[in-house]
Design a protein around this motif. Structure first.
Motif, PDB file in Angstrom:
ATOM      1  N   LEU A  39     -16.349   9.759   7.695  1.00 26.49           N
ATOM      2  CA  LEU A  39     -16.968   8.618   8.347  1.00 26.49           C
ATOM      3  C   LEU A  39     -15.932   7.762   9.063  1.00 26.49           C
ATOM      4  O   LEU A  39     -16.154   7.277  10.172  1.00 26.49           O
ATOM      5  CB  LEU A  39     -17.729   7.778   7.320  1.00 26.49           C
ATOM      6  CG  LEU A  39     -18.967   8.452   6.706  1.00 26.49           C
ATOM      7  CD1 LEU A  39     -19.494   7.632   5.541  1.00 26.49           C
ATOM      8  CD2 LEU A  39     -20.042   8.653   7.759  1.00 26.49           C
ATOM      9  N   GLY A  40     -14.786   7.554   8.422  1.00 24.87           N
ATOM     10  CA  GLY A  40     -13.743   6.758   9.040  1.00 24.87           C
ATOM     11  C   GLY A  40     -13.211   7.390  10.311  1.00 24.87           C
ATOM     12  O   GLY A  40     -12.992   6.705  11.323  1.00 24.87           O
ATOM     13  N   ARG A  41     -13.014   8.703  10.288  1.00 28.19           N
ATOM     14  CA  ARG A  41     -12.515   9.392  11.474  1.00 28.19           C
ATOM     15  C   ARG A  41     -13.516   9.328  12.620  1.00 28.19           C
ATOM     16  O   ARG A  41     -13.143   9.121  13.784  1.00 28.19           O
ATOM     17  CB  ARG A  41     -12.210  10.851  11.129  1.00 28.19           C
ATOM     18  CG  ARG A  41     -11.006  11.037  10.200  1.00 28.19           C
ATOM     19  CD  ARG A  41     -10.964  12.431   9.613  1.00 28.19           C
ATOM     20  NE  ARG A  41      -9.856  12.621   8.693  1.00 28.19           N
ATOM     21  CZ  ARG A  41      -9.787  13.620   7.812  1.00 28.19           C
ATOM     22  NH1 ARG A  41     -10.768  14.507   7.747  1.00 28.19           N
ATOM     23  NH2 ARG A  41      -8.747  13.723   7.003  1.00 28.19           N
ATOM     24  N   VAL A  42     -14.809   9.509  12.297  1.00 28.51           N
ATOM     25  CA  VAL A  42     -15.846   9.405  13.327  1.00 28.51           C
ATOM     26  C   VAL A  42     -15.853   8.004  13.922  1.00 28.51           C
ATOM     27  O   VAL A  42     -15.908   7.828  15.150  1.00 28.51           O
ATOM     28  CB  VAL A  42     -17.227   9.751  12.730  1.00 28.51           C
ATOM     29  CG1 VAL A  42     -18.338   9.404  13.725  1.00 28.51           C
ATOM     30  CG2 VAL A  42     -17.300  11.227  12.371  1.00 28.51           C
ATOM     31  N   LEU A  43     -15.785   6.998  13.069  1.00 24.51           N
ATOM     32  CA  LEU A  43     -15.813   5.618  13.540  1.00 24.51           C
ATOM     33  C   LEU A  43     -14.610   5.321  14.437  1.00 24.51           C
ATOM     34  O   LEU A  43     -14.727   4.619  15.446  1.00 24.51           O
ATOM     35  CB  LEU A  43     -15.837   4.661  12.349  1.00 24.51           C
ATOM     36  CG  LEU A  43     -16.008   3.178  12.655  1.00 24.51           C
ATOM     37  CD1 LEU A  43     -17.295   2.933  13.433  1.00 24.51           C
ATOM     38  CD2 LEU A  43     -16.008   2.363  11.369  1.00 24.51           C
TER      39      LEU A  43
ATOM     40  N   VAL B 200     -19.505  -2.289   7.625  1.00 24.00           N
ATOM     41  CA  VAL B 200     -19.426  -0.829   7.606  1.00 24.00           C
ATOM     42  C   VAL B 200     -18.069  -0.374   7.079  1.00 24.00           C
ATOM     43  O   VAL B 200     -17.978   0.561   6.268  1.00 24.00           O
ATOM     44  CB  VAL B 200     -19.685  -0.264   9.016  1.00 24.00           C
ATOM     45  CG1 VAL B 200     -19.463   1.244   9.044  1.00 24.00           C
ATOM     46  CG2 VAL B 200     -21.108  -0.586   9.461  1.00 24.00           C
ATOM     47  N   LEU B 201     -16.994  -1.030   7.508  1.00 27.04           N
ATOM     48  CA  LEU B 201     -15.663  -0.689   7.026  1.00 27.04           C
ATOM     49  C   LEU B 201     -15.566  -0.883   5.513  1.00 27.04           C
ATOM     50  O   LEU B 201     -14.982  -0.060   4.801  1.00 27.04           O
ATOM     51  CB  LEU B 201     -14.604  -1.549   7.728  1.00 27.04           C
ATOM     52  CG  LEU B 201     -14.366  -1.265   9.211  1.00 27.04           C
ATOM     53  CD1 LEU B 201     -13.362  -2.263   9.786  1.00 27.04           C
ATOM     54  CD2 LEU B 201     -13.867   0.157   9.427  1.00 27.04           C
ATOM     55  N   GLU B 202     -16.141  -1.977   5.036  1.00 24.94           N
ATOM     56  CA  GLU B 202     -16.078  -2.251   3.600  1.00 24.94           C
ATOM     57  C   GLU B 202     -16.837  -1.193   2.809  1.00 24.94           C
ATOM     58  O   GLU B 202     -16.399  -0.757   1.747  1.00 24.94           O
ATOM     59  CB  GLU B 202     -16.650  -3.643   3.312  1.00 24.94           C
ATOM     60  CG  GLU B 202     -16.401  -4.101   1.886  1.00 24.94           C
ATOM     61  CD  GLU B 202     -16.755  -5.566   1.690  1.00 24.94           C
ATOM     62  OE1 GLU B 202     -16.458  -6.088   0.605  1.00 24.94           O
ATOM     63  OE2 GLU B 202     -17.338  -6.181   2.612  1.00 24.94           O
ATOM     64  N   VAL B 203     -17.976  -0.771   3.328  1.00 25.46           N
ATOM     65  CA  VAL B 203     -18.748   0.274   2.665  1.00 25.46           C
ATOM     66  C   VAL B 203     -17.930   1.569   2.574  1.00 25.46           C
ATOM     67  O   VAL B 203     -17.826   2.189   1.517  1.00 25.46           O
ATOM     68  CB  VAL B 203     -20.064   0.523   3.425  1.00 25.46           C
ATOM     69  CG1 VAL B 203     -20.739   1.803   2.940  1.00 25.46           C
ATOM     70  CG2 VAL B 203     -21.005  -0.653   3.247  1.00 25.46           C
ATOM     71  N   ILE B 204     -17.354   1.971   3.689  1.00 25.30           N
ATOM     72  CA  ILE B 204     -16.559   3.206   3.712  1.00 25.30           C
ATOM     73  C   ILE B 204     -15.398   3.107   2.733  1.00 25.30           C
ATOM     74  O   ILE B 204     -15.092   4.051   1.988  1.00 25.30           O
ATOM     75  CB  ILE B 204     -16.049   3.493   5.137  1.00 25.30           C
ATOM     76  CG1 ILE B 204     -17.232   3.785   6.072  1.00 25.30           C
ATOM     77  CG2 ILE B 204     -15.081   4.670   5.148  1.00 25.30           C
ATOM     78  CD1 ILE B 204     -16.840   3.929   7.534  1.00 25.30           C
TER      79      ILE B 204
END
Length: 386
Positions: free
Chosen positions: A190-194, A158-162
């Motif tokens: 998306l990063g902030r939500v994660l 997921v991190l790589e996708v973002i």
């Protein structure tokens, strides 16, 4: 997977037919979700191949639909798109397939853009996506929120996708625009939500820090005519101080968790060196070169070495950087990578080898797919030949 795509398309068609007539609903996303749910129920009812379990599922879906508010939104992961990313990053798929499928279905990137982000041929990415869909269908993977243990397994994908979505927005691989701000904003959101969902994961904060700091320079990266402006030529007065503070705060959170810094946190630390310097001349290039050395140990890559070569050149002179570039010039991953001849051309120009520099800039211009970047490289080639 195929059925899910069909239902999504049907819902969008319904919206195109109804919204111009009836008006856009207050919650468009929830309207589309509800419409797709209704059509899923209808599809299950119509199918002649239904078994008993499928009939029970249809009934269950109908009961839930009647019991819940019409436009209730699933809040399990706080963000629908992020939830779907976790679903797409299923362990039955290879890492490459997870990222390619998620980027294609949810990230808004074309197959060509994904291929250039990974430095692989476009047919390879297309095959990965097709195989991923087939695998999900063959394994009958349900579209559901993964339980907590599975989320941790899928986090790196997921991190790589973002990160790749952000990169495509930050430096568009093709087209007439140097930046695609909407992609950067989506990735940041998306990063902030994660980061709120998994606050004890240092690499999540590291990625957020990296994106915040990189995004802070967006306005300064484009000139009056839309042309790219290199980092050292940017007006630091145009850097967004709010994003810088957010980025440095996220980096501090990653460091405070005590674990060894991962690749995203290390890149964020490199970016922090730039924003902490009041002028380009005050940049701590020796620290940047050392951080790239650490990054190369964590994630060995010729691209990391190419960036380290730039830092080495700034810290210890262009000859030192050129020597490192020449060591990695034949790496297969860099074949067709336009930044390689671009960096080499810059170092040759600084060493006074102008004809060689011109040839490298022209080679880089021929390789890039972005028209703004091509113009910049051709201009540097013309100046190098003078």
């Amino acid at each position: 997977m195929g059925l899910a795509e069909e239902l999504a398309q049907d819902a969008l068609v319904a919206a195109l037919e109804q919204w111009p007539r009836d008006g856009v609903p207050d919650n468009p996303g929830a309207w589309l979700t509800a419409t797709a749910k209704h059509r899923a129920i209808d599809h299950i009812r119509r199918s002649k191949r239904l078994e008993r379990k499928q009939e029970e599922l249809a009934a269950d879906l109908e009961v839930r639909q009647q019991a819940e508010p019409e436009f209730e939104v699933d809040e399990d992961l706080g963000d629908d798109l992020l939830r779907l990313m976790f679903v797409s990053c299923h362990p039955v798929l290879s890492t490459e397939a997870r990222v390619a499928l998620t980027l294609r279905l949810l990230g808004g990137l074309t197959t060509d853009e994904i291929a250039r982000a990974y430095l692989v041929p476009e047919p390879t990415v297309a095959q990965r996506i097709v195989r991923a869909k087939r695998t999900l269908a063959a394994k009958k993977i349900p579209f559901e929120v993964p339980p907590e243990p599975d989320r941790a397994v899928r986090l790196s994908s997921v991190l790589e996708v973002i990160y790749l979505i952000f990169n495509e927005g930050y430096s568009a691989t093709s087209g007439d625009d140097w930046l695609r701000p909407a992609l950067c904003e989506d990735a940041l959101r998306l990063g902030r939500v994660l980061a709120e969902l998994v606050p004890r994961e240092p690499e999540v904060h590291g990625l957020v820090a990296l994106m915040e700091i990189q995004a802070s320079r967006s306005r300064a990266r484009i000139g009056p005519g839309g042309q790219p402006v290199p980092l050292l030529e940017q007006s630091r007065a145009r850097w967004d101080q709010l994003l810088i503070r957010r980025g440095l705060t996220a980096l501090a959170r990653a460091e405070a968790l005590g674990a060894a810094l991962g690749p995203y946190a290390l890149q964020a630390a490199i970016a922090a060196c730039h924003v902490r310097a009041r002028t380009a001349e005050e940049t701590d290039w020796r620290r940047i070169a050392a951080l790239y050395g650490l990054l190369g140990e964590v994630t060995p890559s010729p691209i990391v070495e190419l960036n380290r070569a730039v830092a080495m050149a700034m810290a210890y002179g262009p000859a030192a950087g050129l020597a490192l570039v020449d060591q990695i010039a034949d790496a297969p991953a860099l074949a067709g990578y336009h930044h390689l001849p671009s960096v080499r051309g810059d170092l040759l120009a600084k060493l006074g080898r102008h004809e060689e520099a011109r040839a490298e800039f022209e080679k880089a211009a021929a390789l890039t797919r972005n028209s703004r970047e091509r113009d910049l490289l051709l201009d540097r080639a013309a100046k190098a030949g003078v």
